[in-house]
Design a protein around this motif. Sequence first.
Motif, PDB file in Angstrom:
ATOM      1  N   GLU A 137     -27.082 140.195 -31.196  1.00  0.00           N
ATOM      2  CA  GLU A 137     -26.273 141.380 -30.955  1.00  0.00           C
ATOM      3  C   GLU A 137     -26.306 142.188 -32.236  1.00  0.00           C
ATOM      4  O   GLU A 137     -25.765 141.757 -33.260  1.00  0.00           O
ATOM      5  N   LEU A 138     -27.000 143.337 -32.209  1.00  0.00           N
ATOM      6  CA  LEU A 138     -27.285 144.076 -33.434  1.00  0.00           C
ATOM      7  C   LEU A 138     -28.013 143.140 -34.403  1.00  0.00           C
ATOM      8  O   LEU A 138     -29.075 142.638 -34.064  1.00  0.00           O
ATOM      9  N   ASN A 139     -27.480 142.849 -35.548  1.00  0.00           N
ATOM     10  CA  ASN A 139     -28.195 141.987 -36.501  1.00  0.00           C
ATOM     11  C   ASN A 139     -27.655 140.562 -36.547  1.00  0.00           C
ATOM     12  O   ASN A 139     -28.089 139.763 -37.387  1.00  0.00           O
ATOM     13  N   ASP A 140     -26.706 140.250 -35.673  1.00  0.00           N
ATOM     14  CA  ASP A 140     -26.080 138.933 -35.704  1.00  0.00           C
ATOM     15  C   ASP A 140     -26.554 138.063 -34.547  1.00  0.00           C
ATOM     16  O   ASP A 140     -26.723 138.546 -33.421  1.00  0.00           O
ATOM     17  N   VAL A 141     -26.742 136.784 -34.822  1.00  0.00           N
ATOM     18  CA  VAL A 141     -27.099 135.851 -33.756  1.00  0.00           C
ATOM     19  C   VAL A 141     -25.918 135.730 -32.793  1.00  0.00           C
ATOM     20  O   VAL A 141     -24.790 135.454 -33.207  1.00  0.00           O
ATOM     21  N   TRP A 142     -26.177 135.939 -31.521  1.00  0.00           N
ATOM     22  CA  TRP A 142     -25.137 135.940 -30.495  1.00  0.00           C
ATOM     23  C   TRP A 142     -25.163 134.656 -29.658  1.00  0.00           C
ATOM     24  O   TRP A 142     -24.133 134.158 -29.239  1.00  0.00           O
ATOM     25  N   PHE A 143     -26.368 134.125 -29.452  1.00  0.00           N
ATOM     26  CA  PHE A 143     -26.508 132.960 -28.588  1.00  0.00           C
ATOM     27  C   PHE A 143     -27.849 132.288 -28.861  1.00  0.00           C
ATOM     28  O   PHE A 143     -28.868 132.954 -29.036  1.00  0.00           O
ATOM     29  N   THR A 144     -27.839 130.953 -28.891  1.00  0.00           N
ATOM     30  CA  THR A 144     -29.084 130.187 -29.023  1.00  0.00           C
ATOM     31  C   THR A 144     -29.042 129.000 -28.067  1.00  0.00           C
ATOM     32  O   THR A 144     -27.967 128.465 -27.760  1.00  0.00           O
TER      33      THR A 144
END
Length: 302
Positions: free
Chosen positions: A56-63
Amino acid sequence: MIVTETKTYRASGKLMLFGEYMVLKGAPCLAIPLHYGQTLQVEEISEPGVEWKSFELNDVWFTTRLDTAFNSIETSDQEKSEVLVNLLNVIRKEKPELFETGLRFKAQSDFNLQWGLGSSSTLVSLLAQWSGVNPYRILEETFGGSGYDIACATAVQPILYEVAGRKTQEVELPESVTSNFLFVYSGNKQNSRNEIKRFNKRETAPEDVKQIQEIITQSLRAETISDFEKSLSESENLLSEILGMQTLKQERFSDYPFEIKSLGAWGGDFFLATFREEEQARAYFLEKGYDTMFTYRELIFR
């Protein structure tokens, strides 16, 4: 680990201007594709199974990591992982050969996923572009809905969309109208599936569908913002009666001098406010506590 050439796909977000709810009853809807959206990078890898990472933008949102049977090996969010597995299973039923090698996916959104601009629809479109499976089939077997957002995901200008036959027609909105649009985030992401269920319990008549169609036709003929505002007001009043709810303007912005229209599921996501002076409109909504706003030119696909 051996990695093949990376393939990249793009899908646009969406906003519906007219036809919310009623599109499910056969009415057309008027919607716009946005320059905000998601990309998907896909690589074949030597290690079996699926590796997935969403930003999400530059952040990890889900893996998540899945084995060859799509069982979760590790994940940051089990619920999201199950949604992804459902999507992949639809694709695998039609094209099992795609999963004969290991796959690494990287999804990247360039908007806040809480805004309701199409995180699910862009994902469906991206997976369809990669796999070649019909996006409406993926949608029907997973999230459901009218499919207008799927049409917007690959559109390049405003569209009229009808569920019957998945009919899509490109249309024009004059700058004399759109230059007076301000899209404001309500601060509340709405669950469209829950709202659709609630709507389906309401009574609608064929005359309601016809009236929405007439309102949309009227809106597309508008050459001034005043003419367009008549369509906004008529749509809000009709849906207010059908849903048994106050319009957003009645509920929150009764002192606003121009028109306000809910977009999509009522009560959440973005709404449209018309204006004559942009600075005055922005100041009004900032004072009310709304600080995420876009003009048409800032939001529309280009």
